[in-house]
Structure formats: structure tokens, C-alpha cells
Scaffold this motif. Structure first.
Motif, PDB file in Angstrom:
ATOM      1  N   MET A 282      -1.442  -9.751   4.081  1.00  0.00           N
ATOM      2  CA  MET A 282      -2.671 -10.536   3.942  1.00  0.00           C
ATOM      3  C   MET A 282      -3.272 -10.355   2.546  1.00  0.00           C
ATOM      4  O   MET A 282      -3.731 -11.316   1.921  1.00  0.00           O
ATOM      5  N   ALA A 283      -3.281  -9.112   2.072  1.00  0.00           N
ATOM      6  CA  ALA A 283      -3.833  -8.843   0.745  1.00  0.00           C
ATOM      7  C   ALA A 283      -3.069  -9.590  -0.336  1.00  0.00           C
ATOM      8  O   ALA A 283      -3.657 -10.129  -1.279  1.00  0.00           O
ATOM      9  N   SER A 284      -1.749  -9.641  -0.218  1.00  0.00           N
ATOM     10  CA  SER A 284      -0.935 -10.342  -1.203  1.00  0.00           C
ATOM     11  C   SER A 284      -1.294 -11.821  -1.262  1.00  0.00           C
ATOM     12  O   SER A 284      -1.440 -12.399  -2.343  1.00  0.00           O
ATOM     13  N   MET A 285      -1.481 -12.434  -0.100  1.00  0.00           N
ATOM     14  CA  MET A 285      -1.815 -13.856  -0.068  1.00  0.00           C
ATOM     15  C   MET A 285      -3.222 -14.125  -0.578  1.00  0.00           C
ATOM     16  O   MET A 285      -3.505 -15.207  -1.098  1.00  0.00           O
ATOM     17  N   MET A 286      -4.105 -13.147  -0.452  1.00  0.00           N
ATOM     18  CA  MET A 286      -5.497 -13.342  -0.856  1.00  0.00           C
ATOM     19  C   MET A 286      -5.769 -12.844  -2.276  1.00  0.00           C
ATOM     20  O   MET A 286      -6.887 -12.969  -2.770  1.00  0.00           O
ATOM     21  N   GLY A 287      -4.762 -12.273  -2.928  1.00  0.00           N
ATOM     22  CA  GLY A 287      -4.943 -11.801  -4.297  1.00  0.00           C
ATOM     23  C   GLY A 287      -5.722 -10.510  -4.411  1.00  0.00           C
ATOM     24  O   GLY A 287      -6.325 -10.219  -5.451  1.00  0.00           O
ATOM     25  N   ILE A 288      -5.721  -9.690  -3.353  1.00  0.00           N
ATOM     26  CA  ILE A 288      -6.425  -8.408  -3.367  1.00  0.00           C
ATOM     27  C   ILE A 288      -5.516  -7.376  -4.033  1.00  0.00           C
ATOM     28  O   ILE A 288      -4.340  -7.259  -3.696  1.00  0.00           O
ATOM     29  N   GLU A 289      -6.062  -6.610  -4.956  1.00  0.00           N
ATOM     30  CA  GLU A 289      -5.271  -5.660  -5.736  1.00  0.00           C
ATOM     31  C   GLU A 289      -5.471  -4.234  -5.243  1.00  0.00           C
ATOM     32  O   GLU A 289      -6.477  -3.911  -4.605  1.00  0.00           O
ATOM     33  N   GLY A 290      -4.488  -3.371  -5.578  1.00  0.00           N
ATOM     34  CA  GLY A 290      -4.602  -1.952  -5.269  1.00  0.00           C
ATOM     35  C   GLY A 290      -4.475  -1.627  -3.798  1.00  0.00           C
ATOM     36  O   GLY A 290      -5.111  -0.690  -3.309  1.00  0.00           O
ATOM     37  N   VAL A 291      -3.644  -2.375  -3.087  1.00  0.00           N
ATOM     38  CA  VAL A 291      -3.542  -2.219  -1.631  1.00  0.00           C
ATOM     39  C   VAL A 291      -2.749  -0.959  -1.282  1.00  0.00           C
ATOM     40  O   VAL A 291      -1.704  -0.696  -1.879  1.00  0.00           O
ATOM     41  N   PRO A 292      -3.219  -0.159  -0.316  1.00  0.00           N
ATOM     42  CA  PRO A 292      -2.471   1.034   0.099  1.00  0.00           C
ATOM     43  C   PRO A 292      -1.075   0.670   0.611  1.00  0.00           C
ATOM     44  O   PRO A 292      -0.846  -0.434   1.115  1.00  0.00           O
ATOM     45  N   GLY A 293      -0.173   1.632   0.519  1.00  0.00           N
ATOM     46  CA  GLY A 293       1.196   1.385   0.945  1.00  0.00           C
ATOM     47  C   GLY A 293       1.493   1.813   2.369  1.00  0.00           C
ATOM     48  O   GLY A 293       2.462   1.348   2.965  1.00  0.00           O
TER      49      GLY A 293
END
Length: 292
Positions: free
Chosen positions: A149-160
Motif C-alpha cells: 500500500m505504501a508503495s502505491m501511495m508514495g510513502i517513503e521509509g516503510v518498515p521491512g
């Protein structure tokens, strides 16, 4: 189908490849009620952050269209996962959501926190009150769904990993939780939505029951008093008794409809129905990974 048949099926899956399917089995078959409660608590945690609740309070969406705002948030998550995160359905939902959020200046760390609440909230609720705890594949699938979801929304620094989502959430709350009148106003509007699902005589009891299940840092940030010990104990015992009963019941059978049912859309919905009224007249924004 045996009570643990789907658990065995989930354990054979790859969380990175099959995260959408694992999420579907968790949220619609294994823990439909508990997953919704976890998401509901995730909403409330967002309101403990003044920067978030002030924005929500300013839009007045929860005051004017509270049930629709609640339903839309759940349905956006569903639309992004229903056919897999690589599907056109998911991309369309992300474009529509980005269009709505694009009207506001929202810091990346706030996006990360809200995302973390949707990953951590269901897991913590289910482990506390579900008929069984989540397995490793389910925990990893929650984290992978958050990453997609973060990738599609352009959210950066997402935990792995799930553990990193949990660390991010706890650190952010320790730093950002604080009382503001807007916190309580938005929380009150949300409680009015949730209690309206029950008969009128039960609503005060449901509200008190709900407050009894919240932790003290969140209650302080929302401006609500801690409930007496006997109320907290009664609420927890009631939910654990429910989980014991569910554990003895057969697995949820059959295939469910391809779309969720929502109180705001008794005759079904389309993606364009989701979001505030002004969002339906603006052109779709491309996803961060799409070329302009």
C-alpha cells in the motif's frame, strides 16, 4: 472444513507472494469480527496525535458524514487488496485515495504512522482477544500488505518487517501522543458511529465497554478517564469468553461476496462513491510509480 484447516493452508503460503490472499482469509474468514475491532482501535489511535486529529476535525467529515467516512476508510483498504496489490483494481483505488489526500499537506511520518496502526492494530487485538493468535505467515502478510500500500501511495521509509512496524508505532506514539480538544471531538464522533450500530438502550454500555479496552496513554491523549478496574476486567473476560466460544465453532463456510457490505452503501458501491463529495469531480492523479 475443520477449525484449523485454513490455518494449515495459510502456513503453506508465501507471505511475500500471497499477502493479499492471506489478508483475505484472515479478515473475512478466520477473524472477521476481530479484524474489524483491530481496525477500529487503529482509527482511535490516530486521534491521539493532535496533528492528525486537528486536520480531521477541520474537515468535519466525521461530524457530518461519520458512517460514510468510516466505511470509506475500510473499503479503500479492501479495494487495494481484493484482487491483489498488482491489479488494476488496486491501482485505481490508490489513485483515488492519493487524489483525496493530495488536497492536504500531510507529513510522510504521519502517513507512516497511520499505515502502521492498520498493520499493528489488528494483530494486537487478535493476539489479545481472537480465538487463536496469528501465525508467522499472517504477521508477515500484514507487514507486506502495508508495504505494498505504501508503495502505491508514495510513502517513503516503510518498515521491512512486522516488528519494525511495531517499533515505529510505539516510538511515534511516545513522541507525538498529547491531548488536544480536537482529539476528543473526533473520538466522540467516532464513538457515536460505533455505538449507533447497537440498540439505543445498549449504547452507553457499549461506549463504556469500548473505553475499558483502551490503554492509558491513548485514553489520556483522547481526554477520557481510565475506567474502573472492575469494568476493565469484565470487558476483557467477556471478550475472552467469546473467543473460547468461537474456538469451539466450525470454520466459517462457503465463499463470501466479492465486495464488502457497508452500512453507507446498502445497494453496493463503486470506487467513485468513496471519499468526500468534492473528490468525485477532480481528475485521477497518477501513482508515484507511473509515468506522467
Amino acid at each position: 472444513m475443520g477449525r484449523y484447516s485454513r490455518l494449515r493452508e495459510i502456513r503453506r503460503m508465501d507471505p511475500a507472494r500471497d499477502c493479499a490472499e492471506i489478508l483475505r482469509l484472515m479478515s473475512r474468514y478466520e477473524f472477521p469480527w476481530d479484524y474489524r475491532q483491530g481496525i477500529g482501535v487503529a482509527f482511535l489511535r490516530d486521534y491521539g496525535v493532535p496533528r492528525i486529529s486537528v486536520l480531521l476535525d477541520r474537515t468535519q467529515e466525521f461530524e457530518r458524514n461519520g458512517q460514510k467516512r468510516y466505511d470509506d476508510t475500510v473499503l479503500f483498504g479492501y479495494e487495494m487488496a481484493a484482487d491483489g496489490f498488482d491489479s488494476e483494481r488496486a491501482r485505481a483505488a490508490a489513485r483515488h485515495l492519493n487524489r483525496i489526500h493530495g488536497r492536504y499537506r500531510i507529513p510522510n511520518e504521519d502517513y507512516l504512522y497511520v499505515l502502521a496502526t492498520t498493520v499493528v492494530g489488528p494483530k494486537r487485538w487478535i493476539d489479545r482477544f481472537g480465538w487463536r493468535s496469528l501465525c508467522a505467515q499472517e504477521r508477515q502478510a500484514l507487514a507486506e500488505a502495508g508495504r505494498r500500500m505504501a508503495s502505491m501511495m508514495g510513502i517513503e521509509g516503510v518498515p521491512g518487517t512486522y516488528e519494525e512496524f511495531e517499533e515505529l508505532l510505539d516510538a511515534y506514539e511516545e513522541r507525538m501522543f498529547a491531548y488536544d480538544p480536537a482529539n476528543r471531538r473526533v473520538a466522540n464522533a467516532t464513538f457515536r458511529i460505533m455505538t449507533a450500530w447497537y440498540p439505543a438502550p445498549l449504547r452507553p454500555l457499549v461506549a463504556r465497554f469500548s473505553l475499558a479496552l483502551l490503554d492509558e496513554p491513548l485514553l489520556r491523549a483522547l481526554g477520557f478517564p481510565a475506567q474502573p478496574r472492575w469494568v476493565r476486567t469484565t470487558a476483557e473476560r467477556a471478550l475472552r469468553a467469546r473467543s473460547s466460544l468461537v474456538r469451539l465453532m466450525p470454520a466459517r463456510p462457503g465463499r463470501l461476496p466479492s465486495r464488502l457490505r457497508a452500512r453507507s452503501y446498502p445497494f453496493g458501491y463503486r470506487l467513485d462513491d468513496l471519499g468526500p463529495h468534492w473528490a468525485h469531480s477532480r481528475p485521477l492523479e497518477p501513482l508515484p510509480t507511473e509515468t506522467r
